[in-house]
Design an enzyme around this catalytic site. Sequence first.
Site, mmCIF file in Angstrom:
data_model
loop_
_atom_site.group_PDB
_atom_site.id
_atom_site.type_symbol
_atom_site.label_atom_id
_atom_site.label_comp_id
_atom_site.label_asym_id
_atom_site.label_seq_id
_atom_site.Cartn_x
_atom_site.Cartn_y
_atom_site.Cartn_z
ATOM 1 N N HIS A 1 -6.711 10.272 65.919
ATOM 2 C CA HIS A 1 -7.637 10.222 64.779
ATOM 3 C C HIS A 1 -8.958 9.590 65.222
ATOM 4 O O HIS A 1 -8.964 8.554 65.894
ATOM 5 C CB HIS A 1 -7.001 9.386 63.658
ATOM 6 C CG HIS A 1 -7.834 9.354 62.433
ATOM 7 N ND1 HIS A 1 -7.936 10.408 61.558
ATOM 8 C CD2 HIS A 1 -8.656 8.382 61.938
ATOM 9 C CE1 HIS A 1 -8.763 10.107 60.576
ATOM 10 N NE2 HIS A 1 -9.210 8.881 60.778
ATOM 11 N N ASP B 1 3.852 8.666 60.199
ATOM 12 C CA ASP B 1 4.858 8.405 59.175
ATOM 13 C C ASP B 1 4.510 9.230 57.936
ATOM 14 O O ASP B 1 3.691 10.153 58.013
ATOM 15 C CB ASP B 1 5.000 6.898 58.892
ATOM 16 C CG ASP B 1 3.774 6.308 58.226
ATOM 17 O OD1 ASP B 1 2.859 7.075 57.841
ATOM 18 O OD2 ASP B 1 3.727 5.079 58.074
ATOM 19 N N ASP C 1 -2.590 9.325 58.216
ATOM 20 C CA ASP C 1 -3.310 8.454 59.151
ATOM 21 C C ASP C 1 -2.874 6.992 58.980
ATOM 22 O O ASP C 1 -3.702 6.084 58.811
ATOM 23 C CB ASP C 1 -4.841 8.586 58.930
ATOM 24 C CG ASP C 1 -5.323 10.001 59.181
ATOM 25 O OD1 ASP C 1 -4.740 10.681 60.046
ATOM 26 O OD2 ASP C 1 -6.274 10.435 58.515
HETATM 27 C C1 GRF Z 1 -10.226 15.453 66.854
HETATM 28 O O1 GRF Z 1 -11.366 14.641 66.754
HETATM 29 C C2 GRF Z 1 -9.046 14.786 66.192
HETATM 30 O O2 GRF Z 1 -9.083 13.410 66.278
HETATM 31 C C3 GRF Z 1 -9.226 15.193 64.761
HETATM 32 O O3 GRF Z 1 -9.641 16.531 64.831
HETATM 33 C C4 GRF Z 1 -10.354 16.734 66.047
HETATM 34 C C5 GRF Z 1 -9.722 17.904 66.745
HETATM 35 O O4 GRF Z 1 -10.443 18.302 67.862
HETATM 36 N N1 GRF Z 1 -8.003 14.968 64.012
HETATM 37 P P1 GRF Z 1 -9.847 19.377 68.874
HETATM 38 O O5 GRF Z 1 -9.373 20.575 68.059
HETATM 39 O O6 GRF Z 1 -8.740 18.750 69.656
HETATM 40 O O7 GRF Z 1 -11.034 19.738 69.731
#
Ligand code: GRF
Length: 197
Positions: free
Chosen positions: A105, A137, A141
């Site tokens: 995240h 979980d 997030d």
């Molecule tokens: C990443 O920044 C991830 O943290 C978020 O969505 C984005 C996905 O990027 N949940 P990618 O598809 O891996 O380039």
Amino acid sequence: MAKRLVVLISGAGSNLRALLAASDLGGEVVRTVADRPEAEGLALAEAAGVEAVSVDFSGFEDRAEWERALAEVVEEAEPDVVVLAGFMRILSAAFVRRWTIVNVHPSLLPAFRGPRAVHDALQWGVKVTGVTVHLVDEHVDHGPILVQECVPVDEEDSVDTLHTRLRDVEHRLLPNCVALLCQDRVAVDGRLVRIRP
Ligand code: GRF
């Protein structure tokens, strides 16, 4: 024996690319599943010789039916670990309890949960944000945190420039955490995570 990894994606798949490129993962990506057939990451998986499957959210009557289909596709691949690498759908408690699931995240949780984390951090005016890799979980997030790393915010940053720097960090942290899980080095006690040497 190498652990079996199933990676769930929704978009570009740059984190999937980082996982596929990691040499010392201790695991093998055996299947990639997207919630939309246009997810660019599916082509990345195919190019790497990994089975790429789409379980199209919009093709189902309701969320429960879609999730049942998704669960079947994941189960078939017999994963040891499921990785959410930019997967933008909420999963039910029943789904997340079935496997060890890890998520990346783009904020320092618990700040800025949800799909607009980078935008929200900029709007808030924080001077530092970052990346969190955590176990999943039943809340969004929210699960036990494996690792976090700070990323300073520049005055000139847009969502794109900041997200680019956050992704660079994600591409390092996510494979590292997946490797720890593959090596069975993660001990969880409630919210607290200890990494065994
Ligand atoms: C990443 O920044 C991830 O943290 C978020 O969505 C984005 C996905 O990027 N949940 P990618 O598809 O891996 O380039």
